[in-house]
Motif scaffolding. Structure first.
Motif, short mmCIF file in Angstrom:
data_model
loop_
_atom_site.label_atom_id
_atom_site.label_comp_id
_atom_site.label_asym_id
_atom_site.label_seq_id
_atom_site.Cartn_x
_atom_site.Cartn_y
_atom_site.Cartn_z
N ALA A 572 -14.33 41.73 -18.98
CA ALA A 572 -13.72 42.00 -20.27
C ALA A 572 -14.13 43.39 -20.71
O ALA A 572 -15.32 43.65 -20.94
N LEU A 573 -13.16 44.28 -20.88
CA LEU A 573 -13.43 45.67 -21.24
C LEU A 573 -13.18 45.84 -22.74
O LEU A 573 -12.07 45.68 -23.23
N ASN A 574 -14.23 46.14 -23.51
CA ASN A 574 -14.18 46.24 -24.97
C ASN A 574 -13.73 47.65 -25.36
O ASN A 574 -14.36 48.65 -25.05
N LEU A 575 -12.61 47.74 -26.11
CA LEU A 575 -12.05 49.02 -26.56
C LEU A 575 -12.05 49.10 -28.09
O LEU A 575 -11.31 49.89 -28.67
N SER A 576 -12.88 48.28 -28.77
CA SER A 576 -12.86 48.19 -30.23
C SER A 576 -13.46 49.42 -30.88
O SER A 576 -14.27 50.14 -30.30
N VAL A 577 -13.06 49.63 -32.19
CA VAL A 577 -13.54 50.74 -33.00
C VAL A 577 -14.12 50.16 -34.30
O VAL A 577 -13.56 49.22 -34.87
N ASP A 578 -15.24 50.76 -34.77
CA ASP A 578 -15.90 50.39 -36.02
C ASP A 578 -16.49 49.00 -35.98
O ASP A 578 -16.71 48.38 -37.03
N ALA A 579 -16.80 48.51 -34.78
CA ALA A 579 -17.43 47.20 -34.67
C ALA A 579 -18.90 47.37 -34.34
O ALA A 579 -19.28 48.24 -33.55
N HIS A 580 -19.74 46.53 -34.92
CA HIS A 580 -21.19 46.62 -34.74
C HIS A 580 -21.71 45.52 -33.79
O HIS A 580 -22.63 45.73 -33.04
N SER A 581 -21.12 44.37 -33.84
CA SER A 581 -21.50 43.26 -32.97
C SER A 581 -20.23 42.53 -32.55
O SER A 581 -19.19 42.66 -33.20
N PHE A 582 -20.38 41.73 -31.42
CA PHE A 582 -19.19 41.13 -30.82
C PHE A 582 -19.46 39.69 -30.43
O PHE A 582 -20.61 39.30 -30.20
N ARG A 583 -18.35 38.95 -30.34
CA ARG A 583 -18.41 37.58 -29.82
C ARG A 583 -17.12 37.32 -29.04
O ARG A 583 -16.02 37.47 -29.57
N TRP A 584 -17.33 36.95 -27.71
CA TRP A 584 -16.20 36.69 -26.82
C TRP A 584 -16.01 35.18 -26.68
O TRP A 584 -16.98 34.44 -26.55
N ASP A 585 -14.76 34.75 -26.66
CA ASP A 585 -14.41 33.35 -26.37
C ASP A 585 -13.40 33.39 -25.24
O ASP A 585 -12.29 33.93 -25.40
N PHE A 586 -13.85 32.86 -24.02
CA PHE A 586 -13.02 33.00 -22.81
C PHE A 586 -12.03 31.86 -22.64
O PHE A 586 -11.34 31.78 -21.62
N GLY A 587 -11.95 30.94 -23.60
CA GLY A 587 -10.92 29.91 -23.56
C GLY A 587 -11.27 28.70 -22.74
O GLY A 587 -10.47 27.76 -22.66
N ASP A 588 -12.44 28.73 -22.07
CA ASP A 588 -12.86 27.57 -21.27
C ASP A 588 -14.12 26.95 -21.83
O ASP A 588 -14.83 26.22 -21.13
N GLY A 589 -14.42 27.25 -23.11
CA GLY A 589 -15.64 26.74 -23.73
C GLY A 589 -16.82 27.68 -23.60
O GLY A 589 -17.88 27.42 -24.18
N SER A 590 -16.65 28.78 -22.86
CA SER A 590 -17.75 29.74 -22.67
C SER A 590 -17.59 30.90 -23.64
O SER A 590 -16.47 31.32 -23.96
N THR A 591 -18.72 31.42 -24.13
CA THR A 591 -18.74 32.56 -25.06
C THR A 591 -19.76 33.58 -24.58
O THR A 591 -20.61 33.29 -23.72
N SER A 592 -19.68 34.76 -25.15
CA SER A 592 -20.64 35.82 -24.82
C SER A 592 -20.76 36.76 -26.01
O SER A 592 -19.79 36.99 -26.73
N LEU A 593 -21.99 37.31 -26.21
CA LEU A 593 -22.25 38.29 -27.27
C LEU A 593 -22.37 39.70 -26.70
O LEU A 593 -22.67 40.63 -27.45
N ASP A 594 -22.18 39.87 -25.38
CA ASP A 594 -22.25 41.19 -24.76
C ASP A 594 -21.05 42.02 -25.19
O ASP A 594 -20.00 41.51 -25.60
N GLU A 595 -21.22 43.34 -25.02
CA GLU A 595 -20.14 44.23 -25.45
C GLU A 595 -18.97 44.14 -24.49
O GLU A 595 -17.82 44.03 -24.93
N SER A 596 -19.22 44.25 -23.14
CA SER A 596 -18.15 44.14 -22.14
C SER A 596 -18.66 43.24 -21.02
O SER A 596 -19.10 43.72 -19.97
N PRO A 597 -18.63 41.95 -21.19
CA PRO A 597 -19.25 41.03 -20.24
C PRO A 597 -18.34 40.74 -19.03
O PRO A 597 -17.14 41.01 -19.04
N TYR A 598 -19.00 40.17 -17.98
CA TYR A 598 -18.29 39.56 -16.85
C TYR A 598 -18.28 38.06 -17.07
O TYR A 598 -19.22 37.49 -17.65
#
Length: 733
Positions: A572-598
């Motif tokens: 997942a390649l993060n291209l966001s602007v003005d963001a300080h922290s992140f939360r990814w939801d991959f749709g299979d019940g898995s999440t991540s707080l990394d900026e650009s996770p695998y």
């Protein structure tokens, strides 16, 4: 014996043998049938008059069938044909035979005539009823056509020869029933008869009667008394007084009383009806006319009322009904014969004076009515006062009053109405402090009223003071003054002395006139909100700044968009602007707080990916890509048709194209797998269940000869689909 002798013309004779001849007794049939004619049902006695044990008997009995008895005895013959005037013929025959010699026989016949019967049947209009009881007869008799004769006999001596007579049965008793027997005999032209019987009960009918005590004419309300004169047992009474009123019950010997009312303008006549009824429902009535003259009602009204302060002028409104002449007495020595007189009452004493006003009203029919009314006359006070200061500016609101009423009597009531909903009692009240200013529409004038009463009389005085309103004091805040868009705020208004408000939000929206509006700032920025307050004392305004922060601009992409199990990894390649922290939801019940996770998917399917970003001010932004990743669990597997071994060892890489190991080329993901190699004679020389292991062209450590080999691969992909492939491969050097 019988001899036969034969001779010819020449005198010659011959004698034959003797033949014996037996002669049987003579047979004689004989019987009697009695009677030989009559009405249905006809009972016939059939008797054999020549009985003998040497005989056999064969009877034919008409409609009664056949029999071989010696003597049939009694037989019943019916003629069901009521629609015929002829007799039904029944032929009775007897054939008598000699036992053992049926050729010896005799026969006799007798004919019996059966006439149609008479079935007497009647219905009565009543079999039980009150004296006099009228009973109508309805003939339902059945018989052969022709003239019928009727003979009626009643046990009370009445007789009739009619087919459908009408009887009137009487019972002279007032307490007991009378039983009457009724009999009729019906005869047809053929002489057939039938008798019908019935029973009639005649119930006693009472005698009604009453007498009026006194006159039957009077003035409304007319009290009428009755004395009962009825005769009978256990009677139920019903008095219908003719005016809509009814009284019922067991009223034997009771003195009845009833009051008639005539509210009309003319005399009325009412039919008074007494009905007495026995327990069996027999009744009798007596009636008499009662005459009721119109009721005179003395009635009047006193204007302005029945009590007042001296001098007390009254006007009398005569509301009397059905009256032609009037007599007024006023209770203070005054009289009048006018229909609607006026009168002045004077009370010169310090105490209440009571006067009895009386009206006597009379009609042309000699009826009259009287009405009295008490008139009370009181003394009158005079109220006066002064209020200071006459004008003030809020919040200065203290007002003092000086009571100048005449006379000042402690026993009287003094009520001060301050004009603001408050009131006080007493001759000299405390100064009054107002909580509000006067009505601006009335120039801020506040009325003050003094009411003096002495039980019934009252006097009122009124003064005015002015209390002007101040300008509004504008104060407001909100439940929040900064936040993320859309920023919804609740205005909190603490302004004083205002009656209307206008809010200007400075964001392009319409102003609001609510006291405490709720508002939404949709876009980031700084907004100067202005509140303008308007009150009775003028207009004031105030500003407050609201800060709306920028939300993060969330953007991303996922690569690759299609992966295959079991190594379904994406970045997942993060291209966001003005963001300080992140939360990814991959749709299979898995999440991540990394900026650009695998992320590695474990099951096939389409997956939505959502990224939520949070700014340093706590504002949130998010984006969701629908079907961002497709994880494929199916696949395709292919095998080469030839390979050239380079040495022992069948391990290979998935991207190996050296063709030195015979292995499959797989698109997708294989879950179960088995590869088998066979010689041309069907001998299996290689097998593996590891999709990453192929055949190196060796068998038991030795190179296999050049040639063509058969292979078979079976298994399933991750999506459950099954493959079973066969083919040939050429081994080359």
């Amino acid at each position: 014996p019988v001899w036969l002798e034969v001779s010819d013309g020449y005198g010659c004779r011959a004698q034959t043998a003797v033949q014996e001849v037996e002669v049987y007794p003579a047979v004689e049939a004989g019987f009697s049938a009695s009677p030989r004619g009559g009405c249905s049902p006809l009972l016939v006695e059939v008797v054999n008059t020549r009985p003998s044990p040497a005989y056999e008997y064969y009877w034919t009995l008409g409609s009664q069938g056949v029999t071989t008895v010696v003597s049939p005895g009694r037989l019943t013959y019916e003629n069901p044909h009521l629609d015929r005037a002829t007799a039904q013929r029944e032929v009775i025959s007897l054939e008598t035979r000699l036992v053992g010699h049926p050729e010896c026989k005799d026969k006799k016949e007798i004919t019996v005539e059966v006439w149609p019967r008479v079935i007497a049947d009647f219905t009565l209009s009543a079999t039980k009823g009150c004296d006099p009881l009228e009973v109508k007869v309805k003939d339902k008799t059945q018989s052969a056509p022709g003239v019928r004769r009727y003979v009626w006999d009643a046990s009370d001596g009445q007789r009739s020869l009619e087919a459908e007579p009408t009887f009137t049965f009487r019972n002279e008793s007032r307490s007991t029933t009378r039983e009457i027997d009724l009999t009729v005999t019906v005869s047809s032209e053929q002489g057939c008869t039938d008798t019908w019987r019935s029973h009639v009960t005649v119930l006693p009918t009472p005698v009604s009667g009453f007498s009026i005590v006194g006159d039957s004419r009077g003035c409304s309300p007319f009290a009428l008394a009755l004395e009962d004169k009825a005769e009978g047992s256990d009677l139920q009474y019903r008095y219908d007084f003719g005016d809509g009123k009814v009284e019922t019950g067991n009223l034997t010997g009771r003195r009845m009383e009833h009051t008639y009312s005539n509210r009309g303008a003319s005399p009325e006549s009412h039919l008074l009806v007494q009905r007495v009824t026995t327990p069996e429902g027999c009744w009798a009535e007596t009636s008499q006319q009662v005459h009721v003259n119109p009721q005179v009602t003395a009635d009047f009204g006193v204007l302005p009322g029945v009590n007042g302060c001296s001098p007390f002028n009254v006007t009398l409104e005569n509301h009397s009904i059905n009256a032609k002449s009037y007599e007024w007495t006023f209770g203070d020595g005054g009289i009048s014969t006018q229909e609607n007189p006026g009168h002045q009452y004077v009370n010169v004493s310090p105490l209440d004076v009571k006067n009895t006003l009386r009206l006597v009203a009379r009609s042309d029919y000699g009826c009259s009515d009287a009405l009295e009314q008490e008139i009370v006359v009181h003394a009158s006070p005079s109220a006066r006062f002064e209020a200071t200061p006459p004008a003030q500016l809020y919040p200065s609101t203290r007002v003092t009053v000086d009571n100048q009423s005449q006379p000042l009597v402690n026993s009287w009531d003094y009520t001060w109405e301050w004009g603001d909903g408050q009131s006080s009692q007493g001759i000299a009240p405390e100064p009054h402090v107002y909580e509000v200013w006067g009505d601006p529409a009335n120039d801020f004038i506040i009325p003050i009223t003094l009411t003096v009463t002495n039980s019934h009389c009252r006097s009122v005085a009124r003064k005015e003071v002015i209390i002007r309103a101040p300008k509004p004091t504008v104060e407001f805040t909100a439940n929040r003054v900064s936040g993320c868009p859309p920023l919804e705020v609740q205005m909190l208004n603490s302004t004083k002395y205002a009656e209307s408000w206008v809010w200007y939000f400075n964001d392009g929206t319409e102003p609001s006139e609510e006291p405490e509006p709720r508002h939404v700032f949709a876009e980031p920025g700084s907004y100067h909100v202005r509140l303008v307050a308007v009150g009775p004392g003028g207009m004031e305004e105030k500003f407050l700044v609201f800060e709306v922060f920028q939300r993060p601009q969330v953007e991303f992409k996922v690569e690759p968009e299609k992966v295959y199990l079991p190594n379904a990894e994406v970045q997942a390649l993060n291209l966001s602007v003005d963001a300080h922290s992140f939360r990814w939801d991959f749709g299979d019940g898995s999440t991540s707080l990394d900026e650009s996770p695998y992320h590695t998917y474990l099951a096939p399917g389409h997956y939505d990916v959502k990224l939520t970003g949070l700014s340093q001010q706590g504002c949130e932004g998010s984006k969701t890509i629908k079907n961002a990743v497709f994880v494929d669990g199916s696949g395709r597997i292919r095998f080469p048709t030839a390979f050239r071994p380079q040495g022992p060892g069948g391990r290979y890489g998935m991207r190996d194209h050296s063709n030195s190991v015979f292995h499959p080329f797989v698109d997708g993901s294989v879950q179960d797998y088995k590869l088998m190699i066979f010689t041309r004679w069907g001998e299996k020389i290689f097998q593996t269940t590891d999709v990453n292991e192929g055949w190196d062209g060796y068998f038991n450590g030795s190179q296999c000869p050049l040639g063509v080999y058969a292979w078979r691969a079976v298994g399933t992909f991750y999506d459950g689909s099954v493959f079973d492939l066969k083919g040939n491969v050429t081994l080359r050097r």
